[in-house]
Design a protein around this motif. Structure first.
Motif, PDB file in Angstrom:
ATOM      1  N   ARG A 156      54.237  21.383  30.048  1.00  0.00           N
ATOM      2  CA  ARG A 156      55.460  22.133  30.262  1.00  0.00           C
ATOM      3  C   ARG A 156      55.134  23.217  31.285  1.00  0.00           C
ATOM      4  N   THR A 157      56.073  23.478  32.185  1.00  0.00           N
ATOM      5  CA  THR A 157      55.785  24.430  33.252  1.00  0.00           C
ATOM      6  C   THR A 157      55.682  25.845  32.699  1.00  0.00           C
ATOM      7  N   ALA A 158      54.645  26.556  33.111  1.00  0.00           N
ATOM      8  CA  ALA A 158      54.485  27.959  32.747  1.00  0.00           C
ATOM      9  C   ALA A 158      54.819  28.796  33.974  1.00  0.00           C
ATOM     10  N   TYR A 159      55.625  29.836  33.750  1.00  0.00           N
ATOM     11  CA  TYR A 159      56.032  30.705  34.850  1.00  0.00           C
ATOM     12  C   TYR A 159      55.528  32.105  34.535  1.00  0.00           C
ATOM     13  N   LEU A 160      54.499  32.550  35.273  1.00  0.00           N
ATOM     14  CA  LEU A 160      53.906  33.860  34.997  1.00  0.00           C
ATOM     15  C   LEU A 160      54.381  34.884  36.011  1.00  0.00           C
ATOM     16  N   ASN A 161      54.692  36.082  35.511  1.00  0.00           N
ATOM     17  CA  ASN A 161      54.993  37.242  36.358  1.00  0.00           C
ATOM     18  C   ASN A 161      53.777  38.147  36.300  1.00  0.00           C
ATOM     19  N   VAL A 162      52.971  38.168  37.352  1.00  0.00           N
ATOM     20  CA  VAL A 162      51.699  38.887  37.292  1.00  0.00           C
ATOM     21  C   VAL A 162      51.858  40.283  37.894  1.00  0.00           C
ATOM     22  N   THR A 163      51.493  41.303  37.103  1.00  0.00           N
ATOM     23  CA  THR A 163      51.544  42.669  37.625  1.00  0.00           C
ATOM     24  C   THR A 163      50.462  43.510  36.950  1.00  0.00           C
ATOM     25  N   THR A 164      50.456  44.816  37.207  1.00  0.00           N
ATOM     26  CA  THR A 164      49.447  45.699  36.639  1.00  0.00           C
ATOM     27  C   THR A 164      50.067  47.062  36.368  1.00  0.00           C
ATOM     28  N   ARG A 165      49.498  47.790  35.402  1.00  0.00           N
ATOM     29  CA  ARG A 165      50.055  49.126  35.171  1.00  0.00           C
ATOM     30  C   ARG A 165      49.160  50.208  35.760  1.00  0.00           C
ATOM     31  N   ASP A 166      48.007  49.823  36.352  1.00  0.00           N
ATOM     32  CA  ASP A 166      47.198  50.847  37.027  1.00  0.00           C
ATOM     33  C   ASP A 166      46.721  50.359  38.405  1.00  0.00           C
ATOM     34  N   VAL A 167      45.463  49.920  38.489  1.00  0.00           N
ATOM     35  CA  VAL A 167      44.904  49.532  39.789  1.00  0.00           C
ATOM     36  C   VAL A 167      45.093  48.032  40.028  1.00  0.00           C
ATOM     37  N   ILE A 168      44.623  47.548  41.171  1.00  0.00           N
ATOM     38  CA  ILE A 168      44.747  46.128  41.483  1.00  0.00           C
ATOM     39  C   ILE A 168      43.756  45.313  40.655  1.00  0.00           C
ATOM     40  N   HIS A 169      44.246  44.261  40.025  1.00  0.00           N
ATOM     41  CA  HIS A 169      43.401  43.283  39.341  1.00  0.00           C
ATOM     42  C   HIS A 169      43.734  41.918  39.930  1.00  0.00           C
ATOM     43  N   SER A 170      43.060  40.882  39.450  1.00  0.00           N
ATOM     44  CA  SER A 170      43.413  39.539  39.896  1.00  0.00           C
ATOM     45  C   SER A 170      43.231  38.549  38.757  1.00  0.00           C
ATOM     46  N   PHE A 171      44.306  37.834  38.463  1.00  0.00           N
ATOM     47  CA  PHE A 171      44.334  36.852  37.376  1.00  0.00           C
ATOM     48  C   PHE A 171      43.709  35.557  37.897  1.00  0.00           C
ATOM     49  N   HIS A 172      42.555  35.171  37.342  1.00  0.00           N
ATOM     50  CA  HIS A 172      41.811  34.046  37.916  1.00  0.00           C
ATOM     51  C   HIS A 172      41.317  33.101  36.827  1.00  0.00           C
ATOM     52  N   VAL A 173      41.803  31.849  36.871  1.00  0.00           N
ATOM     53  CA  VAL A 173      41.354  30.827  35.924  1.00  0.00           C
ATOM     54  C   VAL A 173      40.795  29.667  36.756  1.00  0.00           C
ATOM     55  N   PRO A 174      39.480  29.710  37.066  1.00  0.00           N
ATOM     56  CA  PRO A 174      38.919  28.735  37.994  1.00  0.00           C
ATOM     57  C   PRO A 174      39.154  27.290  37.581  1.00  0.00           C
ATOM     58  N   SER A 175      38.983  26.947  36.291  1.00  0.00           N
ATOM     59  CA  SER A 175      39.064  25.531  35.936  1.00  0.00           C
ATOM     60  C   SER A 175      40.489  25.008  35.905  1.00  0.00           C
TER      61      SER A 175
END
Ligand code: CUA
Length: 248
Positions: A156-175
């Motif tokens: 099923r399609t997942a729709y993520l809204n990626v944000t942060t409440r402080d500094v820059i991060h990065s959401f990373h799932v290599p596999s």
């Protein structure tokens, strides 16, 4: 007798090349997302190109060593413009191919993991909020919030809204072949459809301070029933966590 070490070296060389490319070839099972499939396809094309060039160069090298091994003192071949042109052209072609293939994969990845029309119908919508140093996942439709574990249903399609409440991060799932920067005041969408159940390691891929290397999480892909059960168990507020940051 002089041929034996050469044959031995040749055999060792071929074995090394074969062993080096084996893990890539063996990784040929079904990809878990479209994004991962695209990245894998680029990887195998580049490995194939590199192995081909390596075999050609080593072959020419071994051939020259064998053929001219008893031809006395070496003489300079002098300037050969044709050879230079051919060499530069061959290198340029290889680099152009690598650049073009990577660029094309980047475009395809963008297309596969983003939409211009908001969340697709039937998509599971999750707000992903990075913070020093944890990930918060909010399921707005079900009033569920969790920390460091994202649970999504398979196929099923997942729709993520990626944000942060402080500094820059990065959401990373290599596999799963997924990566999206989390930028203050910005909502970056990340769309994917997992095709295999399982647990996948989530990393923060942008240096964000002292706890960066511990800013880990898990993406759990479960079947539909398990997903509904999980939502029911954690629904009606956030019994599982005290992180209730709202991204909006
Ligand atoms: Cu968050 Cu690095």
């Amino acid at each position: 007798m002089a041929r034996r070490p050469i044959r031995l070296a040749l055999f060792a060389g071929v074995t090394v090349v074969a062993l080096a490319s084996a893990p890539v070839a063996a990784h040929g099972g079904a990809a878990d997302t479209t994004a991962e499939q695209l990245i894998r396809s680029l990887g195998s094309r580049l490995v194939f190109l590199a192995v081909t060039i390596a075999v050609l160069v080593e072959g020419a090298f071994v051939y020259a060593v064998l053929k001219y091994r008893n031809s006395g003192d070496a003489k300079s071949t002098g300037h050969n413009p044709r050879f230079h042109i051919a060499f530069v052209a061959a290198v340029s072609l290889v680099l152009l191919y690598v650049g073009f293939a990577s660029f094309q994969t980047m475009g395809a990845l963008n297309e596969a993991t983003a939409t211009d029309e908001g969340p697709p119908a039937d998509a599971v919508e999750v707000n992903v909020v990075g913070a020093q140093w944890l990930w918060t996942f909010e399921y707005p439709e079900r009033n569920v919030t969790t920390r460091n574990t994202l649970v999504v249903p398979v196929n099923r399609t997942a729709y993520l809204n990626v944000t942060t409440r402080d500094v820059i991060h990065s959401f990373h799932v290599p596999s799963l072949g997924l990566k999206r920067d989390a930028i203050p005041g910005q909502y970056n969408e990340l769309v994917f459809t997992p095709t295999e159940t399982g647990e996948y390691q989530l990393y923060c891929a942008e240096y964000c301070g002292r706890g960066h290397s511990n800013m880990l999480g898990t993406v759990r892909v479960v079947n539909r029933t398990a997903y509904e059960r999980w939502l029911d168990r954690h629904g009606g507020g956030d019994s599982t966590t005290n992180a209730t940051t709202s991204p909006r």
